[in-house]
Scaffold this active site. Structure first.
Site, PDB file in Angstrom:
ATOM      1  N   LYS A  49       0.814  -1.209   0.000  1.00 31.70           N
ATOM      2  CA  LYS A  49       0.000   0.000   0.000  1.00 31.70           C
ATOM      3  C   LYS A  49       0.856   1.270   0.000  1.00 31.70           C
ATOM      4  O   LYS A  49       2.043   1.269   0.341  1.00 31.70           O
ATOM      5  CB  LYS A  49      -0.939  -0.006   1.214  1.00 31.70           C
ATOM      6  CG  LYS A  49      -2.055  -1.050   1.143  1.00 31.70           C
ATOM      7  CD  LYS A  49      -3.069  -0.738   0.064  1.00 31.70           C
ATOM      8  CE  LYS A  49      -4.147  -1.803  -0.094  1.00 31.70           C
ATOM      9  NZ  LYS A  49      -5.093  -1.858   1.008  1.00 31.70           N
ATOM     10  N   ARG A  69      -4.187 -10.156   4.145  1.00 38.09           N
ATOM     11  CA  ARG A  69      -4.441 -10.212   2.700  1.00 38.09           C
ATOM     12  C   ARG A  69      -3.201  -9.672   1.991  1.00 38.09           C
ATOM     13  O   ARG A  69      -2.861  -8.491   2.127  1.00 38.09           O
ATOM     14  CB  ARG A  69      -5.676  -9.387   2.348  1.00 38.09           C
ATOM     15  CG  ARG A  69      -6.070  -9.430   0.884  1.00 38.09           C
ATOM     16  CD  ARG A  69      -7.320  -8.600   0.637  1.00 38.09           C
ATOM     17  NE  ARG A  69      -7.766  -8.673  -0.750  1.00 38.09           N
ATOM     18  CZ  ARG A  69      -7.321  -7.869  -1.727  1.00 38.09           C
ATOM     19  NH1 ARG A  69      -6.436  -6.917  -1.450  1.00 38.09           N
ATOM     20  NH2 ARG A  69      -7.773  -8.009  -2.964  1.00 38.09           N
TER      21      ARG A  69
END
Length: 278
Positions: A225, A259
């Protein structure tokens, strides 16, 4: 954690225990434009091979998505999303030895996936997609499947970031209950990278324990991210170490599922963190 242990069983014989150890959800993007690996796995043979690699490397769940939700993404219609899934999902479900989650916020897509035999709904709008009020919850209730309710919002303005996330989850649980879906089917996700600035993402990571005290297992999705790139000044494909550090922090804060794109190294890190966790 005992009160957050969830045991799920499906009619195809697959099962999953959430809460006994950290589970790894491997990301399988069947999209041409995802922020990290767009176009790599959008052909059937490549997707199946990647699934096999991730399961061998330690994935407990495979999460397939057919629409990119990167910043500034172009939304697909449900019909377009289903058309992409139709190329891969049926064979994936036949050949994948672990449960398959479908990443969608559209009820029509989720209904197609569940009717096809998928096991989990992963909803980036946490049952609160404003164009389809109550519809995703109704699908989850109809099929009695776990649903990952991710925190999300338009914009980055908050009164109290952690308090607002908690309120969002409370509303999701209320919507689920109104549809007839029991609380044991809810898994939360704080939505790192969605409706938050890089600084807000970091703050949520620092305050994860304030969210894992809620009566639901929590999934954490930090893989590659932007906030990691900002801290380490690295491009998307070089953020594995930062992802691993974030996942270890998540394990130690009580998150139940990670995840990730990089299954093998992250699975090892999480196993070590599980062993060291008090």
């Amino acid at each position: 954690m005992e009160n957050k242990i969830r045991r799920y069983h499906w009619k195809d014989g697959k099962s999953l225990i959430v809460g006994e150890k950290t589970l790894i959800m491997g990301i399988l993007n069947s999209t041409p434009d995802s922020f990290s690996d767009g176009g790599q796995w959008d052909h059937e043979c490549l997707a199946l091979r990647h699934m096999e690699d991730m399961v061998r490397d330690g994935a407990d769940i495979i999460d397939i998505g057919a629409e990119s939700t990167r910043p500034g993404f172009t939304p697909l219609s449900a019909e377009e999303e289903i058309s992409r899934l139709e190329r891969i999902l049926p064979q994936l479900l036949r050949e994948c030895p672990v449960p398959v989650s479908v990443d969608t916020y559209k009820a029509q897509t989720a209904a197609y996936a569940m009717e096809s035999g998928a096991h989990i709904i992963n909803d980036i709008w946490g049952l609160q997609y404003e164009k389809e009020p109550g519809q995703m919850a109704a699908v989850a209730a109809q099929y009695k499947v776990p649903v990952i309710v991710m925190h999300n919002q338009k914009g980055t303005e908050y009164t109290d970031l952690i308090g607002d996330i908690k309120h969002f989850f409370e509303r999701s649980a209320m919507i689920a209950g109104q549809a007839g879906l029991e609380g044991k089917y809810i898994i939360t996700d704080p939505g790192i990278g969605f409706g938050k600035t890089a600084e807000q993402n970091l703050y949520v990571m620092q305050r994860l324990r304030d969210l894992t005290v809620l009566p639901y297992p929590m999934l954490l999705g930090t893989s590659r991210k932007g906030f990691i790139g900002k801290i380490l000044d690295l491009p998307v494909t070089d953020r594995m170490e930062g992802t691993g550090a974030a996942c270890v922090a998540g394990v130690l804060a009580g998150c139940a599922i990670m995840r990730v794109h990089d299954v093998k190294p992250i699975a090892r890190m999480c196993k070590m963190a599980d062993t060291l966790k008090v």
